[in-house]
Design a protein around this motif. Sequence first.
Motif, PDB file in Angstrom:
ATOM      1  N   HIS A 148       0.803  -1.217   0.000  1.00  0.00           N
ATOM      2  CA  HIS A 148       0.000   0.000   0.000  1.00  0.00           C
ATOM      3  C   HIS A 148       0.844   1.278   0.000  1.00  0.00           C
ATOM      4  N   ALA A 149       2.169   1.156  -0.021  1.00  0.00           N
ATOM      5  CA  ALA A 149       3.027   2.349  -0.027  1.00  0.00           C
ATOM      6  C   ALA A 149       2.740   3.183  -1.262  1.00  0.00           C
ATOM      7  N   GLY A 150       2.759   4.496  -1.096  1.00  0.00           N
ATOM      8  CA  GLY A 150       2.515   5.398  -2.206  1.00  0.00           C
ATOM      9  C   GLY A 150       3.754   5.635  -3.039  1.00  0.00           C
ATOM     10  N   SER A 151       3.568   6.266  -4.177  1.00  0.00           N
ATOM     11  CA  SER A 151       4.698   6.507  -5.073  1.00  0.00           C
ATOM     12  C   SER A 151       5.722   7.437  -4.443  1.00  0.00           C
ATOM     13  N   THR A 152       5.260   8.444  -3.689  1.00  0.00           N
ATOM     14  CA  THR A 152       6.219   9.342  -3.044  1.00  0.00           C
ATOM     15  C   THR A 152       7.011   8.614  -1.977  1.00  0.00           C
ATOM     16  N   ASP A 153       6.377   7.664  -1.257  1.00  0.00           N
ATOM     17  CA  ASP A 153       7.111   6.820  -0.307  1.00  0.00           C
ATOM     18  C   ASP A 153       8.235   6.083  -1.038  1.00  0.00           C
ATOM     19  N   ARG A 154       7.902   5.533  -2.180  1.00  0.00           N
ATOM     20  CA  ARG A 154       8.902   4.756  -2.937  1.00  0.00           C
ATOM     21  C   ARG A 154      10.029   5.646  -3.438  1.00  0.00           C
ATOM     22  N   LEU A 155       9.677   6.830  -3.884  1.00  0.00           N
ATOM     23  CA  LEU A 155      10.718   7.736  -4.379  1.00  0.00           C
ATOM     24  C   LEU A 155      11.648   8.174  -3.255  1.00  0.00           C
ATOM     25  N   ARG A 156      11.100   8.452  -2.085  1.00  0.00           N
ATOM     26  CA  ARG A 156      11.960   8.861  -0.961  1.00  0.00           C
ATOM     27  C   ARG A 156      12.924   7.751  -0.575  1.00  0.00           C
ATOM     28  N   VAL A 157      12.403   6.530  -0.534  1.00  0.00           N
ATOM     29  CA  VAL A 157      13.257   5.386  -0.196  1.00  0.00           C
ATOM     30  C   VAL A 157      14.308   5.175  -1.270  1.00  0.00           C
TER      31      VAL A 157
END
Length: 434
Positions: A148-157
Motif C-alpha cells: 500500500h506504499a505510495g509513489s512518493t514513499d517509494r521515491l523517498r526510499v
Amino acid sequence: MTDQAGAGGFAEPSAQRLTTRETAERLGVKPETVYAYVSRGQLSSNRAPGGRGSTFDAAEVDALARRTGRREPAAPAGGLAFPTGITLIGSDRYYFRGVDATELARRHAYEEVAEWLWTGELRPGVRFTAPAEALAAARRAVGALPPHAGSTDRLRVAVIAAAATDPLRFDLSREAVLGGARSLIPTLVAALPTVADEAVTQAAAVGDEASRLAPQLWPKLTGRPADEASLAVLDTALGLLIDHDLAASTLAARVAASARAHPYAVVSAGLGVLEGPLHGAASGLAHRMLTEVLERGGAAPVVADHLRTGRRVPGLGHRLYTGEDPRATALFALLARIPEAAPALAAARDVVATTARHAPLHANVDLALAVLSVSSGMAVEAGETVFAVSRTAGWIAHALEEYGERPLRMRPSGQYTGPQPPQPLPVATGEPSQ
C-alpha cells in the motif's frame, strides 16, 4: 501540485521596464531609496503610461545593483525573496532562464529542458542513465515497502538507497552535483514498480526513444499502451513542471542546500514537502473529482457537493496567474489531439464553466494532469509521481544556486509567544510507569 511561490512581480522580459516596486525589490531597498538614487543622478526614470508612477530600465537597475553591492532583494510584505536566475513568473506565462517555458517544454525533451535549467546550455539528444549499483539498491529498498506504499514513499526510499551507493555525494562541486543528478533521476523512475506487462513496456518506446525518460516512466503509471501523442503529453508535462520559482518544496530544498546538505538530501527535503495536499498531492484530488464528474454525467452536482461541504473545487485557480495556468493551457492543447482524452477533457471544461458562474477561477496544471491520468487509466497518484520526478531536476538547479551563496543564510528568528521566564520547574503528575 499548486505551486504557492512568491514570484515577486518582475516585469516581463520583453518590456525591459520595471515599476518602482520591482526596482526596489531588485536593489534590495525601500521605494523611497529608489527615488533618492534618481535625485542623485544614479538612476534615470520615465513616467509610466497614464502618468501613474515611474518606470526604470532593467539593465540600468541591474548595473546599479552591481555597483552598490546590493545583492539580496528586499522581501515582500509577509514573505521571503532570494535572488535566482532560474525561473521568472509573469502575469500569464513563465520563463526558464529567460526562455518561454511552455515553448521550451513543447519543443524539447525533458532531459534537454533539465540541462538548460542546470547549465544554460541546450544539449539536443542528451540522455540520462541509471548506474547499475544505485538502481539495484533502490529497487531492493522499494521492494521492501508494503504494497500500500505510495509513489512518493517509494521515491523517498529510492533516493536514500541511491545516496548510500554514492561515495561522492558529499562533493558539492558543480560537476559532481550534475553527474549525480543525471544518474539519480533515471534511477528513481526505474525503481518504481511497473504497472504494464512486458509487451506494453517494450511498446512504449522503440530504438533510441527507449532511452528517454518519458517512455520509461509511462509503464510505471499505466498498463495501457502508449502512442506517440500520449508520450508527447507526458514528456511535455515533465518539462513544464521542472520548476516554478520558490514553491514550498523548492524552498525546503534550498534550505537544505543552504546547510550544505548533499544533493540527495536536498531532493529528500523537497519530496518531504511535496506530499502535502496543497502541493504535489493536489492533482490526485482533481483526478477523483473528474472521475466523479464522468460517473455522474456532469459537473454541476459534483461542484455543488464540494461547495456544500466547504471544500475547494480542485484544479482551479492559481495565486500567480490572473488567467489560465500556462502549463494547463499547453497540456490541454496536446490532450485535445488524443481522442481517448476527449471525455475527461470535456469534464474538465465543464468544471471550469460551472464554477465560473460563481467565481472567476481558471484551470491550473493540476486539472490538466488529472485529464491525462484519468484518460490514460492511471492511478490517482500518477500526477504526483510525474510532478515529483520532474521537479527533482528543479530542486537540483536551486541547490546548485544555493551552494554558491553564503552558507546557512536562511536562518529566520522565531517570535516567542510562550510563558515568560523564569518559570518554576514543572511538577510531575501521576505515578511513574512500572
